[in-house]
Scaffold this motif. Structure first.
Motif, PDB file in Angstrom:
ATOM      1  N   MET A  52      25.787-102.627  29.409  1.00 47.83           N
ATOM      2  CA  MET A  52      24.702-102.419  28.452  1.00 47.83           C
ATOM      3  C   MET A  52      24.101-101.026  28.581  1.00 47.83           C
ATOM      4  SD  MET A  52      22.696-106.066  28.629  1.00 47.83           S
ATOM      5  CE  MET A  52      23.416-107.553  27.933  1.00 47.83           C
ATOM      6  N   ALA A  53      23.427-100.598  27.506  1.00 47.84           N
ATOM      7  CA  ALA A  53      22.768 -99.295  27.535  1.00 47.84           C
ATOM      8  C   ALA A  53      21.638 -99.264  28.559  1.00 47.84           C
ATOM      9  CB  ALA A  53      22.230 -98.963  26.141  1.00 47.84           C
ATOM     10  N   ASP A  54      20.964-100.398  28.746  1.00 47.29           N
ATOM     11  CA  ASP A  54      19.844-100.481  29.687  1.00 47.29           C
ATOM     12  C   ASP A  54      19.962-101.772  30.502  1.00 47.29           C
ATOM     13  OD1 ASP A  54      17.476-100.290  31.081  1.00 47.29           O
ATOM     14  OD2 ASP A  54      16.181-100.684  29.338  1.00 47.29           O
ATOM     15  N   PRO A  55      20.843-101.800  31.514  1.00 44.69           N
ATOM     16  CA  PRO A  55      21.011-103.027  32.306  1.00 44.69           C
ATOM     17  C   PRO A  55      19.712-103.525  32.933  1.00 44.69           C
ATOM     18  CG  PRO A  55      22.788-101.482  32.765  1.00 44.69           C
ATOM     19  CD  PRO A  55      21.784-100.745  31.937  1.00 44.69           C
ATOM     20  N   ALA A  56      18.939-102.623  33.507  1.00 45.69           N
ATOM     21  CA  ALA A  56      17.695-103.037  34.161  1.00 45.69           C
ATOM     22  C   ALA A  56      16.723-103.628  33.151  1.00 45.69           C
ATOM     23  CB  ALA A  56      17.060-101.856  34.888  1.00 45.69           C
ATOM     24  N   ASP A 260      16.333 -97.889  37.652  1.00 50.34           N
ATOM     25  CA  ASP A 260      15.191 -97.968  36.746  1.00 50.34           C
ATOM     26  C   ASP A 260      14.162 -96.956  37.227  1.00 50.34           C
ATOM     27  OD1 ASP A 260      14.183 -99.138  39.049  1.00 50.34           O
ATOM     28  OD2 ASP A 260      13.312-100.878  38.036  1.00 50.34           O
ATOM     29  N   ASP A 261      12.907 -97.103  36.801  1.00 51.31           N
ATOM     30  CA  ASP A 261      11.906 -96.110  37.201  1.00 51.31           C
ATOM     31  C   ASP A 261      11.487 -96.229  38.659  1.00 51.31           C
ATOM     32  OD1 ASP A 261      10.516 -98.470  36.949  1.00 51.31           O
ATOM     33  OD2 ASP A 261       9.049 -97.720  35.497  1.00 51.31           O
ATOM     34  N   THR A 262      11.973 -97.256  39.389  1.00 48.68           N
ATOM     35  CA  THR A 262      11.659 -97.401  40.815  1.00 48.68           C
ATOM     36  C   THR A 262      12.825 -97.028  41.723  1.00 48.68           C
ATOM     37  OG1 THR A 262      12.419 -99.710  41.067  1.00 48.68           O
ATOM     38  CG2 THR A 262      10.179 -99.361  40.206  1.00 48.68           C
ATOM     39  N   PHE A 263      13.995 -96.752  41.126  1.00 48.57           N
ATOM     40  CA  PHE A 263      15.204 -96.581  41.939  1.00 48.57           C
ATOM     41  C   PHE A 263      16.211 -95.735  41.180  1.00 48.57           C
ATOM     42  CE2 PHE A 263      19.397 -98.361  43.367  1.00 48.57           C
ATOM     43  CZ  PHE A 263      19.334 -97.924  44.681  1.00 48.57           C
TER      44      PHE A 263
END
Length: 385
Positions: A52-56, A260-263
């Protein structure tokens, strides 16, 4: 025996589990000590989410169905005391190819050369280690593969008569990439990991594994144990398949941590991977690998494995290699470390949690009988594909 995955409080985690309620593996995520089944027609496999384009974003927004607490499911994941009527964790990858990189930490390159020089004999290793270290020193952590400095070191080793095929992949321009196991064959948290019974000198290899989509885009990472037979590989590099790819010899988990924005990839590059081995004989060993010392970046290794030269339509899980080669004596002085059946291996890293496995001989581990064809049939029966 610990049964905790020690997942961080933040982050998006993707994995797989088995439940007696359905015939197919579940795609799951962990939130606040609860495991949720997020299997869907849109994403019946982990592979589909990674594409997917955004898995998280998908995993974070998936409502899912709770199947139990993470602690209970992790505790039930240990092979020795598993209740098949209750959920347990699986390897977090499914249809992805499972590959591995070798000799990616220059500081562990000498150990590979020593293995080959010793021809699989642990007794000879210490003398050869001292001889070669005296020639070129111990601190090779800043050496860039393919650089003029690397070629100078290579020339010294050739002059010493210590040339090795490992030098080509350790300090030369090309990375070593090999098949660790087939898709669907890796094992997860709590599973038994296997040693080929011919081996008498072997060790765990604590590593981070990158998870890449078919496009080559890295979408996350997990930790793993690239179980290694030092005596088999030491006899000949052509025995790499026998040394590396055996029943239950590839462990991954407990979950994939998605970017994501945390990792991010920078967290991977800063990670410290810790190893602990606890034996039934009272033996214990601890060590750590710093990803800051890797000689080829995760991006370089993924690009070496996949691209215009080699495609993986279901994506890729790629072990990045280890700098930790245990040499602490276990038993007779000078014979170094080797596993004993019953060892508990814990591999951990702050951003990933902990992966715990018990060591057995490969024929005694549960045989791999559930492959891609079985998965497709079971998903079809459940109207998920």
């Amino acid at each position: 025996m610990t049964n905790m995955t020690f997942l961080p409080d933040d982050g998006v985690f993707l994995g797989r589990a088995r439940s007696a309620d359905v015939p197919h593996p579940l795609v799951v995520t962990a939130r606040d000590d609860t495991v949720f089944d997020i299997t869907s027609i849109a994403a019946p496999t982990v592979r589909d989410i990674c594409e997917m384009a955004d898995p998280a974003g998908h995993v974070r927004s998936a409502k899912g169905k709770p199947i139990g607490s993470l602690d209970d499911i992790a505790a039930n994941s240990f092979q020795a005391r598993r209740d098949p009527t209750k959920p347990h964790l699986l390897s977090p990858v499914d249809l992805q190819a499972v590959k591995a990189s070798g000799v990616t930490f220059v500081v562990s390159l000498l150990e590979r050369v020593i293995e080959e020089q010793a021809r699989g004999s642990a007794e000879k290793a210490d003398a050869i280690r001292a001889d070669i270290a005296g020639l070129i020193g111990h601190d090779l952590s800043k050496l860039k593969p393919g650089s003029p400095e690397a070629m100078e070191i290579k020339a010294k080793l050739i002059a010493r008569g210590a040339w090795s095929q490992y030098l080509e992949v350790g300090i030369g321009p090309d990375a070593e990439i090999f098949t660790k196991c087939q898709p669907m064959a890796s094992v997860g948290f709590g599973a038994d990991v296997g040693l080929h019974p011919v081996s008498t000198w072997n060790n765990p290899e604590p590593e981070i594994a990158m998870i890449a989509a078919s496009s080559g885009r890295i979408v996350g990472a997990t930790i793993g144990n690239d179980v290694n037979l030092r005596d088999v590989e030491g006899r000949s590099a052509l025995l790499l398949g026998k040394a590396k790819d055996n029943n239950a010899s590839a462990s991954l988990g407990p979950f994939i941590r998605l970017f994501d924005d945390t990792f991010s990839i920078d967290d991977v590059k800063r990670a410290v991977v810790r190893l602990k081995v606890e034996g039934e004989d009272g033996f214990s060993l601890e060590g750590a690998s710093s990803m800051a010392e890797i000689s080829r970046s995760p991006e370089e290794l993924v690009a070496a494995a996949m691209g215009p030269h080699h495609q993986y339509p279901d994506g890729l899980a790629l072990y990045l290699g280890t700098m930790f080669v245990p040499s602490k004596d276990r038993g007779e002085k000078g014979k170094g470390f080797t596993h004993k059946v019953g060892d508990i291996v814990t591999i951990s890293s702050e951003k990933f949690g902990a992966l715990v496995n018990r060591v057995r001989l490969s024929p005694d581990c549960p045989h791999w009988t559930y492959g891609a064809s079985h998965l497709m049939r079971d998903l079809a029966k459940a109207d998920l594909i």
